[in-house]
Write an enzyme that holds these catalytic residues in place. Structure first.
Site, PDB file in Angstrom:
ATOM      1  N   GLY A  20       0.792  -1.220   0.000  1.00 47.73           N
ATOM      2  CA  GLY A  20       0.000   0.000   0.000  1.00 47.73           C
ATOM      3  C   GLY A  20       0.827   1.274   0.000  1.00 47.73           C
ATOM      4  N   ASP A  67       4.762  -5.140  15.396  1.00 51.01           N
ATOM      5  CA  ASP A  67       3.442  -4.537  15.580  1.00 51.01           C
ATOM      6  C   ASP A  67       3.643  -3.231  16.343  1.00 51.01           C
ATOM      7  OD1 ASP A  67       0.901  -3.783  16.327  1.00 51.01           O
ATOM      8  OD2 ASP A  67       0.295  -5.759  17.050  1.00 51.01           O
ATOM      9  N   TYR A 162     -12.070   6.499  13.896  1.00 55.05           N
ATOM     10  CA  TYR A 162     -10.996   6.775  12.938  1.00 55.05           C
ATOM     11  C   TYR A 162     -10.733   8.281  12.877  1.00 55.05           C
ATOM     12  CZ  TYR A 162      -8.117   6.500   8.755  1.00 55.05           C
ATOM     13  OH  TYR A 162      -7.076   6.591   7.863  1.00 55.05           O
ATOM     14  N   LYS A 166      -7.194  10.098  13.993  1.00 53.63           N
ATOM     15  CA  LYS A 166      -6.363  10.887  13.083  1.00 53.63           C
ATOM     16  C   LYS A 166      -6.262  12.345  13.534  1.00 53.63           C
ATOM     17  CE  LYS A 166      -4.897   7.787  10.224  1.00 53.63           C
ATOM     18  NZ  LYS A 166      -3.458   7.488  10.128  1.00 53.63           N
ATOM     19  N   THR A 197      -6.048   2.853  -3.049  1.00 52.39           N
ATOM     20  CA  THR A 197      -5.401   1.736  -2.356  1.00 52.39           C
ATOM     21  C   THR A 197      -6.335   0.530  -2.370  1.00 52.39           C
ATOM     22  OG1 THR A 197      -6.276   2.507  -0.243  1.00 52.39           O
ATOM     23  CG2 THR A 197      -4.079   3.279  -0.870  1.00 52.39           C
ATOM     24  N   TRP A 258     -14.795  22.020   0.485  1.00 57.14           N
ATOM     25  CA  TRP A 258     -16.236  22.320   0.431  1.00 57.14           C
ATOM     26  C   TRP A 258     -16.683  22.983   1.728  1.00 57.14           C
ATOM     27  CZ3 TRP A 258     -17.939  22.159  -4.261  1.00 57.14           C
ATOM     28  CH2 TRP A 258     -17.559  21.158  -5.148  1.00 57.14           C
TER      29      TRP A 258
END
Length: 258
Positions: A20, A67, A162, A166, A197, A258
């Site tokens: 990715g 990890d 999420y 972030k 992706t 926007w």
């Protein structure tokens, strides 16, 4: 002028580098001359990526299966990179958990933490350990891969964990930038939008109507290509960004306008 973006002799550590965007970032840094240290959970993907990068670009490329949500793994990976190269000049924090597409009222604390842990705590631990190596030489570039979801709530999908994670990465970038500016370390972030992706392609394949909805929300009316993040990445990793500190750069085709 060309020397501003020359990374020859630099050592770059990239997380989530087996595939990715992480794999793409590794290729960009290799083309700029950097030697690489790849981190991902999947050992097979790391072996394949390292071999391809060495053969294609003639750079040194080591790796460690780890990890980033495990502190022991993080410390082991950073220690191996320092032992291999004697330094860490660049850290690209790309590894992250994917969106948990469930409404908040249906999201359990453990599901919330499954996103927050790698995205926030994992990024913090990578910065902490690599930063300790960078401070020894009073030199370093850290680039955190945040998201346009740090700036907005994505329309049409659930999973606020999420966005929260972030947004935390973007604020972590600012706080570390302030804390470590005197140590010769720059800390900045890139906020990608929708890119082609594999996870996104799979998601859109399952819901073609939503894909068209997303494209309508992007002023450029297309998904981004991974290589379209290279310019921002190379800028933040290079001497050209020597006076850039704590910035987040959206690269989203205009989605957040926007």
């Amino acid at each position: 002028m060309r020397n501003l973006f020359d990374l020859t002799g630099e050592t770059a550590m990239i997380t989530g580098a087996g595939k990715g965007l992480g794999r793409s970032f590794a290729g960009a840094l290799a083309q700029a001359g950097a030697d690489l240290f790849l981190i991902a959970r999947n050992e097979e993907s790391l072996i394949r990526a390292a071999g391809e990068l060495q053969e294609q670009y003639g750079i040194a490329c080591a790796w460690c299966a780890a990890d980033i949500s495990c502190q022991e793994d993080v410390r082991r990976a950073v220690s191996q990179c320092e032992a291999r190269y004697g330094k860490i000049d660049i850290l690209v924090n790309n590894a992250a958990a994917m969106r948990n597409n469930k409404p908040p009222q249906d999201t359990s604390p453990s599901e919330f933490e499954a996103v927050m842990g790698p995205n926030v705590t994992g990024t913090f631990m990578m910065c902490q350990e690599a930063g300790a190596v960078m401070r020894k030489r009073k030199k370093g570039r850290i680039v955190n891969i945040s998201s346009m979801s740090a700036m907005i709530v994505n329309r049409g999908v659930h999973g606020g964990s999420y966005e929260v994670s972030k947004a935390a990465v973007s604020m972590l970038t600012k706080t570390l930038a302030v804390e470590w500016a005197g140590d010769g370390i720059t800390v900045n972030a890139i906020c990608p939008g929708y890119y082609g992706t594999q996870p996104n392609l799979d998601f859109f394949a399952a819901d073609p109507a939503f894909r068209e909805t997303v494209l309508d929300m992007i002023p450029m009316h297309r998904l981004g290509r991974p290589e379209e993040l290279w310019g921002a990445l190379l800028l933040l990793c290079s001497p050209a960004a020597s006076y850039m500190q704590g910035v987040t750069i959206p690269v989203d085709g205009g989605y957040t306008l926007w």
